[in-house]
Design a protein around this motif. Structure first.
Motif, mmCIF file in Angstrom:
data_model
loop_
_atom_site.group_PDB
_atom_site.id
_atom_site.type_symbol
_atom_site.label_atom_id
_atom_site.label_comp_id
_atom_site.label_asym_id
_atom_site.label_seq_id
_atom_site.Cartn_x
_atom_site.Cartn_y
_atom_site.Cartn_z
ATOM 1 N N LEU A 94 -46.988 -24.468 -58.424
ATOM 2 C CA LEU A 94 -47.051 -24.697 -59.868
ATOM 3 C C LEU A 94 -46.335 -23.728 -60.508
ATOM 4 O O LEU A 94 -45.860 -23.888 -61.558
ATOM 5 C CB LEU A 94 -48.468 -24.705 -60.104
ATOM 6 C CG LEU A 94 -49.284 -25.933 -59.527
ATOM 7 C CD1 LEU A 94 -50.879 -25.846 -60.035
ATOM 8 C CD2 LEU A 94 -48.803 -27.212 -60.189
ATOM 9 N N ARG A 95 -46.283 -22.328 -60.001
ATOM 10 C CA ARG A 95 -45.739 -21.216 -60.614
ATOM 11 C C ARG A 95 -44.202 -21.570 -60.731
ATOM 12 O O ARG A 95 -43.505 -21.241 -61.738
ATOM 13 C CB ARG A 95 -45.965 -19.943 -60.091
ATOM 14 C CG ARG A 95 -47.359 -19.328 -60.341
ATOM 15 C CD ARG A 95 -47.512 -17.898 -59.938
ATOM 16 N NE ARG A 95 -49.152 -17.623 -59.825
ATOM 17 C CZ ARG A 95 -49.595 -17.046 -61.142
ATOM 18 N NH1 ARG A 95 -48.895 -17.364 -62.378
ATOM 19 N NH2 ARG A 95 -51.021 -16.895 -60.945
ATOM 20 N N TYR A 96 -43.621 -21.977 -59.404
ATOM 21 C CA TYR A 96 -42.272 -22.268 -59.455
ATOM 22 C C TYR A 96 -41.879 -23.136 -60.386
ATOM 23 O O TYR A 96 -40.860 -23.195 -60.989
ATOM 24 C CB TYR A 96 -41.853 -22.562 -57.806
ATOM 25 C CG TYR A 96 -41.817 -21.582 -56.852
ATOM 26 C CD1 TYR A 96 -42.263 -20.291 -57.207
ATOM 27 C CD2 TYR A 96 -42.230 -21.722 -55.401
ATOM 28 C CE1 TYR A 96 -42.303 -19.271 -56.548
ATOM 29 C CE2 TYR A 96 -42.139 -20.989 -54.710
ATOM 30 C CZ TYR A 96 -42.197 -19.747 -55.070
ATOM 31 O OH TYR A 96 -42.290 -18.439 -54.034
ATOM 32 N N GLY A 136 -37.192 -14.032 -58.541
ATOM 33 C CA GLY A 136 -36.994 -13.046 -57.384
ATOM 34 C C GLY A 136 -36.698 -13.493 -55.941
ATOM 35 O O GLY A 136 -36.890 -13.006 -55.058
ATOM 36 N N ILE A 137 -36.481 -14.879 -56.293
ATOM 37 C CA ILE A 137 -36.121 -15.697 -54.787
ATOM 38 C C ILE A 137 -34.739 -16.203 -55.005
ATOM 39 O O ILE A 137 -34.136 -16.319 -55.999
ATOM 40 C CB ILE A 137 -37.334 -16.440 -54.497
ATOM 41 C CG1 ILE A 137 -37.394 -17.608 -55.708
ATOM 42 C CG2 ILE A 137 -38.581 -15.821 -54.455
ATOM 43 C CD1 ILE A 137 -38.285 -18.785 -55.450
ATOM 44 N N ALA A 138 -34.191 -16.586 -53.635
ATOM 45 C CA ALA A 138 -32.964 -17.312 -53.546
ATOM 46 C C ALA A 138 -33.249 -18.748 -54.316
ATOM 47 O O ALA A 138 -34.300 -19.496 -54.238
ATOM 48 C CB ALA A 138 -32.593 -17.263 -52.282
ATOM 49 N N GLN A 139 -32.082 -19.612 -54.636
ATOM 50 C CA GLN A 139 -32.116 -20.704 -55.486
ATOM 51 C C GLN A 139 -32.571 -21.813 -54.321
ATOM 52 O O GLN A 139 -33.095 -22.722 -54.919
ATOM 53 C CB GLN A 139 -30.783 -20.953 -56.057
ATOM 54 C CG GLN A 139 -30.870 -22.309 -57.068
ATOM 55 C CD GLN A 139 -30.514 -23.332 -56.270
ATOM 56 O OE1 GLN A 139 -29.464 -23.233 -55.432
ATOM 57 N NE2 GLN A 139 -30.827 -24.375 -56.504
ATOM 58 N N PRO A 140 -31.692 -22.009 -53.119
ATOM 59 C CA PRO A 140 -32.056 -23.009 -52.291
ATOM 60 C C PRO A 140 -33.620 -23.002 -51.895
ATOM 61 O O PRO A 140 -34.055 -24.308 -52.038
ATOM 62 C CB PRO A 140 -31.239 -22.519 -51.182
ATOM 63 C CG PRO A 140 -29.870 -21.828 -51.575
ATOM 64 C CD PRO A 140 -30.950 -20.985 -52.721
ATOM 65 N N PRO A 141 -34.166 -22.145 -51.710
ATOM 66 C CA PRO A 141 -35.629 -22.050 -51.285
ATOM 67 C C PRO A 141 -36.452 -22.409 -52.317
ATOM 68 O O PRO A 141 -37.409 -23.296 -52.327
ATOM 69 C CB PRO A 141 -36.058 -20.895 -50.918
ATOM 70 C CG PRO A 141 -34.681 -20.082 -50.421
ATOM 71 C CD PRO A 141 -33.904 -20.818 -51.369
ATOM 72 N N LEU A 142 -36.185 -22.247 -53.694
ATOM 73 C CA LEU A 142 -36.989 -22.552 -54.742
ATOM 74 C C LEU A 142 -36.567 -24.275 -54.995
ATOM 75 O O LEU A 142 -37.575 -24.801 -55.123
ATOM 76 C CB LEU A 142 -36.305 -22.051 -55.987
ATOM 77 C CG LEU A 142 -36.803 -22.522 -57.449
ATOM 78 C CD1 LEU A 142 -38.189 -22.238 -57.501
ATOM 79 C CD2 LEU A 142 -36.211 -21.734 -58.566
ATOM 80 N N SER A 143 -35.473 -24.597 -54.822
ATOM 81 C CA SER A 143 -35.184 -26.149 -54.780
ATOM 82 C C SER A 143 -36.061 -26.770 -53.799
ATOM 83 O O SER A 143 -36.563 -27.978 -54.206
ATOM 84 C CB SER A 143 -33.974 -26.383 -54.710
ATOM 85 O OG SER A 143 -32.946 -25.699 -55.797
ATOM 86 N N GLN A 144 -36.163 -26.296 -52.835
ATOM 87 C CA GLN A 144 -37.096 -27.012 -51.740
ATOM 88 C C GLN A 144 -38.457 -27.009 -51.963
ATOM 89 O O GLN A 144 -39.270 -28.013 -51.761
ATOM 90 C CB GLN A 144 -36.560 -26.308 -50.407
ATOM 91 C CG GLN A 144 -35.325 -26.240 -49.761
ATOM 92 C CD GLN A 144 -35.219 -25.488 -48.625
ATOM 93 O OE1 GLN A 144 -35.792 -24.830 -48.146
ATOM 94 N NE2 GLN A 144 -33.786 -25.383 -48.142
#
Length: 297
Positions: free
Chosen positions: A6-8, A26-34
């Motif tokens: 939910l935060r993401y 503070g994280i990488a973009q690919p993991p966020l999209s996943q």
């Protein structure tokens, strides 16, 4: 569902861009999209529309966003309060007042009693019209609230009765009825009757209107008081007469007279309300004190 999803999601929705959201988190973009794809798969509907230069919320995503913001806010507050207790810091109660209760001497006396009995609690006052106050209570943005019944929305929360508050008639000091000790509604004749806007308190407004209609009277559509307790000031200014709860007539000017109403079919009641699922010990302590106070009246 994990709270971090939910935060993401909220961060992406507010940034309207995966890369900017990833930088903020503070994280990488690919993991966020996943993670967002996993959230969409878990819920079963698309939440974001991917655009050439960012993202926008789908209709379903807009609904989730509104609720997610509230959920995360409540979670943050719960964590903060837990840490405060662990550190031995003072508790806090967000205490709501319906606009028609905030000037009641009985309500204020109970508030003083709560402060005296619970010196470890910081009471933070909030004043709102009854419908919106009940909603903030349901969302636990307020912990306890003083409401005036009848109130349609009150059925959604728990409450304990504090005191009955019968209606009185307020007239100008030079009104023909000013010297009477008590009157009936039928004696009002053609006097303009001042009411408050319905959206301030629909349940109370409708009940009062029905009581007047049953006596063959019609409230003045031209004279609406901004709040229930403002009606007495409008009487003093010569706009008409007003029916207000007795607790709002204790400190009025010499320009008005307060009369008892005989055979008045409606009475109001002031209650202390809380969200049914709110089991916080500090809230329960205050409820117990309020009940003791009410029983002693």
């Amino acid at each position: 569902m994990e709270f971090r999803y939910l935060r993401y999601f909220v961060t992406v929705a507010e940034c309207q861009h995966f890369t900017r959201a990833a930088e903020k988190l503070g994280i990488a973009q690919p993991p966020l999209s996943q993670q967002i794809k996993k959230l969409e798969q878990e819920i079963g509907v698309p939440l974001l529309e991917r655009l050439p230069r960012g993202v926008s919320l789908t209709p379903a995503g807009a609904v989730l966003y509104q609720d997610a913001v509230k959920i995360l806010s409540q979670l943050d507050q719960a964590v903060q309060r837990t840490k405060q207790v662990a550190r031995g810091e003072r508790n806090q109660i967000r205490l709501g007042f319906a606009s028609s209760t905030v000037v009641s001497q009985q309500v204020l006396a109970l508030v003083r009693g709560l402060q005296e009995h619970h010196p470890d609690i910081d009471f933070q006052p909030v004043e709102q019209p009854m419908p919106s106050l009940v909603e903030t209570l349901r969302q636990q943005e307020v912990d306890l609230a003083f409401l005036r019944l009848p109130c349609y929305a009150s059925e959604h929360v728990a409450h304990t009765a504090l005191f009955d508050d019968p209606f009185k008639l307020v007239v100008a000091a030079d009104h023909p009825l000013a010297t009477c000790h008590s009157v009936t509604l039928s004696q009002l004749g053609n006097d303009p009757i001042i009411l408050f806007p319905r959206d301030i308190g629909p349940g109370l407004h409708d009940a009062l209107s029905d009581a007047l209609k049953s006596a063959g009277l019609t409230p003045s559509s031209a004279s609406l008081a901004p709040q229930l307790h403002s009606a007495t000031a409008m009487v003093s200014a010569g706009f008409g007469v007003a029916l207000v709860p007795a607790s709002l007539t204790t400190q009025l000017s010499d320009h008005v007279s307060v009369l008892s109403l005989v055979e008045m079919p409606l009475s109001s009641q002031v209650v202390l309300a809380w969200q049914r699922t709110n089991t916080a010990q500090v809230v329960r302590r205050c409820i117990a004190t309020a009940r003791e106070w009410a029983n002693a009246q």
